[in-house]
Write an enzyme that holds these catalytic residues in place. Sequence first.
Site, PDB file in Angstrom:
ATOM      1  N   HIS A 104       1.363   3.445  11.923  1.00 12.00           N
ATOM      2  CA  HIS A 104       2.214   2.318  11.562  1.00 12.00           C
ATOM      3  C   HIS A 104       3.145   2.677  10.392  1.00 12.00           C
ATOM      4  CE1 HIS A 104       2.347  -2.308  10.721  1.00 12.00           C
ATOM      5  NE2 HIS A 104       3.502  -1.739  10.582  1.00 12.00           N
ATOM      6  N   ASP A 125       0.172  11.785 -11.424  1.00 13.86           N
ATOM      7  CA  ASP A 125       0.650  10.770 -12.374  1.00 13.86           C
ATOM      8  C   ASP A 125       0.612   9.374 -11.749  1.00 13.86           C
ATOM      9  OD1 ASP A 125       1.399  12.758 -14.214  1.00 13.86           O
ATOM     10  OD2 ASP A 125       3.532  12.663 -13.729  1.00 13.86           O
ATOM     11  N   HIS A 182       6.181  -3.214   2.352  1.00 14.96           N
ATOM     12  CA  HIS A 182       5.920  -2.487   3.594  1.00 14.96           C
ATOM     13  C   HIS A 182       7.215  -1.873   4.109  1.00 14.96           C
ATOM     14  CE1 HIS A 182       4.632  -1.271   7.459  1.00 14.96           C
ATOM     15  NE2 HIS A 182       5.207  -2.250   8.118  1.00 14.96           N
ATOM     16  N   HIS A 227       8.732   1.477   7.002  1.00 18.26           N
ATOM     17  CA  HIS A 227       8.431   2.539   7.975  1.00 18.26           C
ATOM     18  C   HIS A 227       9.120   3.823   7.529  1.00 18.26           C
ATOM     19  CE1 HIS A 227       8.018  -0.886  11.167  1.00 18.26           C
ATOM     20  NE2 HIS A 227       6.916  -0.733  10.488  1.00 18.26           N
ATOM     21  N   TYR A 230       3.376   6.852 -20.513  1.00 19.47           N
ATOM     22  CA  TYR A 230       4.748   6.976 -19.995  1.00 19.47           C
ATOM     23  C   TYR A 230       5.551   5.693 -20.186  1.00 19.47           C
ATOM     24  CZ  TYR A 230       8.550   8.042 -16.769  1.00 19.47           C
ATOM     25  OH  TYR A 230       9.788   8.266 -16.208  1.00 19.47           O
TER      26      TYR A 230
END
Lengths: 236, 236, 236, 236
Positions: B173, B133, B108, B110, B227
């Site tokens: 958020h 992709d 997480h 910001h 890849y």
Amino acid sequence: MTVFDSGLEDAIQAVREDVSALHGELVRNGLVIWTGGNVSGRVPGADLFVIKPSGVAYDDLAPENMILCDLDGAVIAGTPGSERSPSSDTAAHAYVYRNMPEVGGVVHTHSDYATAWAARGEEIPCVITAMADEFGGPIPVGPFAIIGDDSIGRGIVETLSGHRSRAVLMANHGPFTIGRDARDAVKAAVMVEDVARTVHIARQGGPLIPLAQEAIDSLFTRYQNVYGQAPQGAIA
Amino acid sequence: MTVFDSGLEDAIQAVREDVSALHGELVRNGLVIWTGGNVSGRVPGADLFVIKPSGVAYDDLAPENMILCDLDGAVIAGTPGSERSPSSDTAAHAYVYRNMPEVGGVVHTHSDYATAWAARGEEIPCVITAMADEFGGPIPVGPFAIIGDDSIGRGIVETLSGHRSRAVLMANHGPFTIGRDARDAVKAAVMVEDVARTVHIARQGGPLIPLAQEAIDSLFTRYQNVYGQAPQGAIA
Amino acid sequence: MTVFDSGLEDAIQAVREDVSALHGELVRNGLVIWTGGNVSGRVPGADLFVIKPSGVAYDDLAPENMILCDLDGAVIAGTPGSERSPSSDTAAHAYVYRNMPEVGGVVHTHSDYATAWAARGEEIPCVITAMADEFGGPIPVGPFAIIGDDSIGRGIVETLSGHRSRAVLMANHGPFTIGRDARDAVKAAVMVEDVARTVHIARQGGPLIPLAQEAIDSLFTRYQNVYGQAPQGAIA
Amino acid sequence: MTVFDSGLEDAIQAVREDVSALHGELVRNGLVIWTGGNVSGRVPGADLFVIKPSGVAYDDLAPENMILCDLDGAVIAGTPGSERSPSSDTAAHAYVYRNMPEVGGVVHTHSDYATAWAARGEEIPCVITAMADEFGGPIPVGPFAIIGDDSIGRGIVETLSGHRSRAVLMANHGPFTIGRDARDAVKAAVMVEDVARTVHIARQGGPLIPLAQEAIDSLFTRYQNVYGQAPQGAIA
């Protein structure tokens, strides 16, 4: 040489070290260029604060060239660094310390995005949770005030007294932030630029979703009381 | 002191080292400031995960102060770091691990551009091949959810379950990303900010050319399977 | 182990060192994130080129893990690095080397501003002297082409053949640049992002002043012939 | 080898060291890429100045490869660095030194935001106090001028003579700055990019509050006379 009792000397030295090192955070976070920007910290238990000298390169700052001032902004003669001029914003810092006893640190920068809002005289609306956490609502705008007397300090104090925000955007000038100590004020300076940038970018792309006042209140209350490690203080 | 059998101790230690080091990638890629953002990693073969402590500076993170939690987000007492509080987002991470067994890492941040899309509650359209992709389509928006109960975790899981994207923009958020391990989730956090920035800039300049669904499908399938270096896993 | 005569071995080794080091310039100039982007260089006097392995971290690149390929993009077995897969863009690089004998280096990135123009399929107009110097006119857009066959390479060659620009914006994808060697192609990748950013920012603020074709021609001619130190080549 | 009397040799050496080191500030402040940009400094008490060689990488600059020129821009044969070509902007620097005796340093970059204003041929309005402090008003635009004769130098001199600003935005080209020495001109180059960026961002968000001429005058006068440490000069 001015001599204080050893407890006070230790307290002054601790603030000198803090304030000197915290200027590095302004550089690291891209908030300042050249010799712009300044951090100060109150000496706990005394009517004194420590601030950066005027116009000195960031690489040359050190605890012993920080400048000790009284709460009228007068340099304390005979202390390390007292042969230099303090930051040209010293009067504004002093005014804040005199009038807001709960404030232990003050920071001023011309960081780009926060200054951009200031150039429009527009408060930053509270539309993201990180901003509700940290500032508890919008970042307010302070009056246009010319440097050289108490008008900047008075503008800061009048705008922030009784306000949740620890940051004010002085019109056509830039952000000033306050905190319970110098580190807390530096954190507010870092965060105000980040929210200024994020909300600017957001709004360039279209209309923003408002945050309900109730959600803002709940986020602010929780963050001020729960976040972080208890022994180190609630916010740092 | 809590003791696990030595195989599990080794697995926990490996995740501690990974999660601690991967926080450095958040800093290096400019996704976090101050103490914001968090990475967690599931301990393979156990109902445990490792997460960052709350409000600790990035320079101070180390394997031994990462915090071990069970899948309800409770700190495992008597383990290194357990005297501290875990990230304030621990409940959301725990919810994801409980409800998405295929997920081995959660991140997480910001980060500015991704959070800007989140502040508008607008998904990022899939208009560049790098995004096809990596995410196989648009980056979806999750509900506004207040911190402190399961609502953030539930919003993440409901939005990403059955979705190709490993990233969700939680409204007002910021982004949460998932991956098969912590490194994969950090990669998604880096990529979601990059596509959020590129598509924002693109759209400021005028209308975008849509990518055909058929092209998106073809790019996503190839990238997930071809890849990279086979022995190191298809995506890392 | 595949062995070449010693003169060719030295030439290959020199290109390996160049190509490996030049990837650092992509990072330093902020053109790539994670494992994205790739540089290749032709081996002078041979039908061979050296390219980055697929999906390997920038910190782990070294001359000995660069991969040697023939002009069909096939890895030369028994050479250092040949146990790994080459960049997933190898077919496009090979197509360019086969069809443009004057090209000695190829670079591909997803740098943000150049990719933003590509997402709109819009050429970058030549409105600043640095762009006239370096590219001699607008940066053209190439067709949308799916990865996996010759269509990307063909799009690059068809767009850049006979064009002054060493950069093409492949639609919805990103920039490819060419040069007389790998360093020259990297310079073009750095410059195309810079002009993409500057012209984007300029246009956000209002109408641009066009540059007269005569001025563009004069700047391009002078820069290609006069700039820099003669012994090191006209452009580098 | 050309030999000067020892006082002049010392003065030349001091300027070589300054000019070489100051190029690092262009890099550190993100004003230049690759080999673009140049700094020069006048040798006090002589009709000489020191400038960067053309097209040499920033990492390779050193005092001994800076190039000594006379005020017509001719390289002084037999001095260190004289085997190389000086910056392709040498004629413009020389014109400024010939015609503005008070100028001791000149800097040229293609920094992104300043160049963006130049591409529109639009002066930067003075709406923030930092800009009033440093430049005393708007940053003016100079004429479009082709490289290779005196027209760039003439455009700089005509625009800045009698103007408070130490920076001019040459149309479709980029900023040139002057100062009482090389360091002062570099500071102006750093500041002009910063104000170009801040005012650009500000205006993207809506109308700006003008600064009253009286406030601009007052800020400029104070900053030029009071800011900084007296023994080190008023501005540095």
